[in-house]
Design a protein around this motif. Structure first.
Motif, PDB file in Angstrom:
ATOM      1  N   ASP A  91       6.866  -6.715   4.306  1.00 26.68           N
ATOM      2  CA  ASP A  91       7.029  -5.751   3.218  1.00 26.68           C
ATOM      3  C   ASP A  91       8.485  -5.651   2.790  1.00 26.68           C
ATOM      4  OD1 ASP A  91       4.375  -5.204   3.375  1.00 26.68           O
ATOM      5  OD2 ASP A  91       4.591  -3.106   4.016  1.00 26.68           O
ATOM      6  N   ASN A  92       8.673  -5.465   1.492  1.00 28.19           N
ATOM      7  CA  ASN A  92       9.958  -5.023   0.963  1.00 28.19           C
ATOM      8  C   ASN A  92       9.712  -3.659   0.321  1.00 28.19           C
ATOM      9  OD1 ASN A  92      12.243  -4.459  -0.657  1.00 28.19           O
ATOM     10  ND2 ASN A  92      12.748  -6.628  -0.783  1.00 28.19           N
ATOM     11  N   PRO A  93       9.971  -2.565   1.076  1.00 27.88           N
ATOM     12  CA  PRO A  93       9.671  -1.231   0.532  1.00 27.88           C
ATOM     13  C   PRO A  93      10.408  -0.924  -0.766  1.00 27.88           C
ATOM     14  CG  PRO A  93      10.029  -1.126   2.912  1.00 27.88           C
ATOM     15  CD  PRO A  93      10.436  -2.505   2.473  1.00 27.88           C
ATOM     16  N   ALA A  94      11.634  -1.426  -0.913  1.00 26.67           N
ATOM     17  CA  ALA A  94      12.401  -1.131  -2.130  1.00 26.67           C
ATOM     18  C   ALA A  94      11.728  -1.726  -3.365  1.00 26.67           C
ATOM     19  CB  ALA A  94      13.823  -1.666  -1.997  1.00 26.67           C
ATOM     20  N   TYR A  95      11.079  -2.872  -3.213  1.00 28.74           N
ATOM     21  CA  TYR A  95      10.390  -3.506  -4.334  1.00 28.74           C
ATOM     22  C   TYR A  95       8.930  -3.062  -4.431  1.00 28.74           C
ATOM     23  CZ  TYR A  95      14.302  -6.892  -4.321  1.00 28.74           C
ATOM     24  OH  TYR A  95      15.534  -7.501  -4.354  1.00 28.74           O
ATOM     25  N   PRO A 155       0.829  -1.216   0.000  1.00 30.23           N
ATOM     26  CA  PRO A 155       0.000   0.000   0.000  1.00 30.23           C
ATOM     27  C   PRO A 155       0.858   1.259   0.000  1.00 30.23           C
ATOM     28  CG  PRO A 155      -0.806  -1.598   1.612  1.00 30.23           C
ATOM     29  CD  PRO A 155       0.502  -2.120   1.124  1.00 30.23           C
ATOM     30  N   ASP A 156       0.394   2.264  -0.698  1.00 32.09           N
ATOM     31  CA  ASP A 156       1.137   3.522  -0.783  1.00 32.09           C
ATOM     32  C   ASP A 156       1.295   4.187   0.573  1.00 32.09           C
ATOM     33  OD1 ASP A 156       1.442   3.252  -3.522  1.00 32.09           O
ATOM     34  OD2 ASP A 156      -0.381   4.393  -3.992  1.00 32.09           O
ATOM     35  N   ASP A 157       0.335   3.966   1.476  1.00 27.78           N
ATOM     36  CA  ASP A 157       0.385   4.625   2.777  1.00 27.78           C
ATOM     37  C   ASP A 157       1.017   3.754   3.866  1.00 27.78           C
ATOM     38  OD1 ASP A 157      -1.558   2.724   2.982  1.00 27.78           O
ATOM     39  OD2 ASP A 157      -3.124   4.048   3.769  1.00 27.78           O
ATOM     40  N   ALA A 158       1.758   2.698   3.461  1.00 23.99           N
ATOM     41  CA  ALA A 158       2.345   1.793   4.458  1.00 23.99           C
ATOM     42  C   ALA A 158       3.376   2.497   5.331  1.00 23.99           C
ATOM     43  CB  ALA A 158       2.969   0.585   3.762  1.00 23.99           C
TER      44      ALA A 158
END
Length: 293
Positions: free
Chosen positions: A252-256, A219-222
């Protein structure tokens, strides 16, 4: 029977036989595959949906990688769904000039997939056998509707399911309340200085072998939600976040830009040292009497 009547009957029979042969030829006609490309010759793939980021994949040193909209190792099984399009069987083919492209939702197309330099424009499916209209060059082909997961606008399905790249060398893992590191050919934990390497190493093995059951777009707001996990590799590092533990474990993997869903049963293996081996009972002394004496 008069000769004139016989001639008419024969003419009708011949015409009927000709029509039957023509119909059989139409039914049995074999069309070339959707593209002339051999599957092993495909080295780049582009997936373009309206109002969505372009997805690009490249084959590098024999392995598929996502290069847009993120840099990430690709799932070989999902990529195969795209590569297989190159040799997809064509059930029927028509000249593009002979059909109403707008009616078939080919002008504009619903989405485009490009294999190397060969563009495939995907339109609607026909209502009888639910085959998909695909335009390539000046032809419109009818093909079996390909699986949609790898073809849709969400690239997360195309990210590899292992959280740690296969073959990567793990040197350190930092979790909330637990750190494990490789020192002098043994695994240690600062929080458990007396723990033997055999108790620490299973944590590393658990992360090395961890695979997602499925992926989803993060999600964009994670933001910074969840517990951070830092995995130091020989050639870089991974920064993950454990965002849910119930009913399944989500990482989550924020980079991916990906949220992995993995089995909840993996949580203890990933975050806790193995239990110490049970202490064997002391051996009886030679001078002590046995129970039978």
């Amino acid at each position: 029977m008069k000769r004139s009547h016989l001639n008419v009957a024969l003419a009708v029979a011949v015409a009927g036989l000709g029509a039957l042969l023509w119909f059989s030829r139409e039914q049995d006609e074999v069309f070339p595959p959707l593209t002339p490309l051999a599957q092993d010759a495909v080295s780049s793939i582009t997936v373009a949906h309206p109002d969505a980021p372009v997805i690009r994949l490249q084959k590098q040193d024999g392995q598929w990688r996502l290069v847009e909209p993120v840099q990430a190792p690709a799932d070989e099984f999902e990529v195969a769904s795209l590569v297989n399009l190159a040799s997809t069987d064509v059930k029927r083919s028509l000249a593009a000039a002979e059909v109403d492209l707008a009616e078939l939702k080919l002008d504009p197309p619903q989405y485009r997939i490009t294999l190397n330099d060969t563009e495939l424009a995907f339109g609607d499916s026909e209502p009888i056998e639910h085959r998909r209209y695909v335009r390539t060059g000046d032809q419109v082909a009818l093909v079996l509707d390909p699986p949609s997961a790898a073809l849709d606008a969400d690239y997360s399905d195309l990210v590899a399911k292992p959280l740690v790249p296969p073959g990567a060398e793990i040197r350190r893992i930092e979790l909330p309340g637990l750190t494990v590191a490789r020192e002098n050919d043994a695994w240690t934990s600062p929080e458990h200085p007396d723990a033997e390497s055999a108790r620490v190493e299973p944590v590393v093995t658990a992360w090395r072998e961890l695979r997602a059951m499925w992926n989803a777009e993060r999600p964009d707001d994670a933001g910074d939600a969840g517990d951070p996990v830092r995995i130091v590799l020989a050639d870089g590092e991974l920064n993950l976040r454990i965002v849910e533990r119930e009913p399944q474990l989500k990482i989550d993997n924020p980079a991916y830009g990906v949220r992995y869903t993995v089995s909840k049963a993996e949580l203890d293996r990933l975050t806790k040292l193995a239990e110490p081996a049970p202490t064997p009972p002391p051996e009886a002394s030679a001078d002590e009497p046995t129970p039978s004496e």
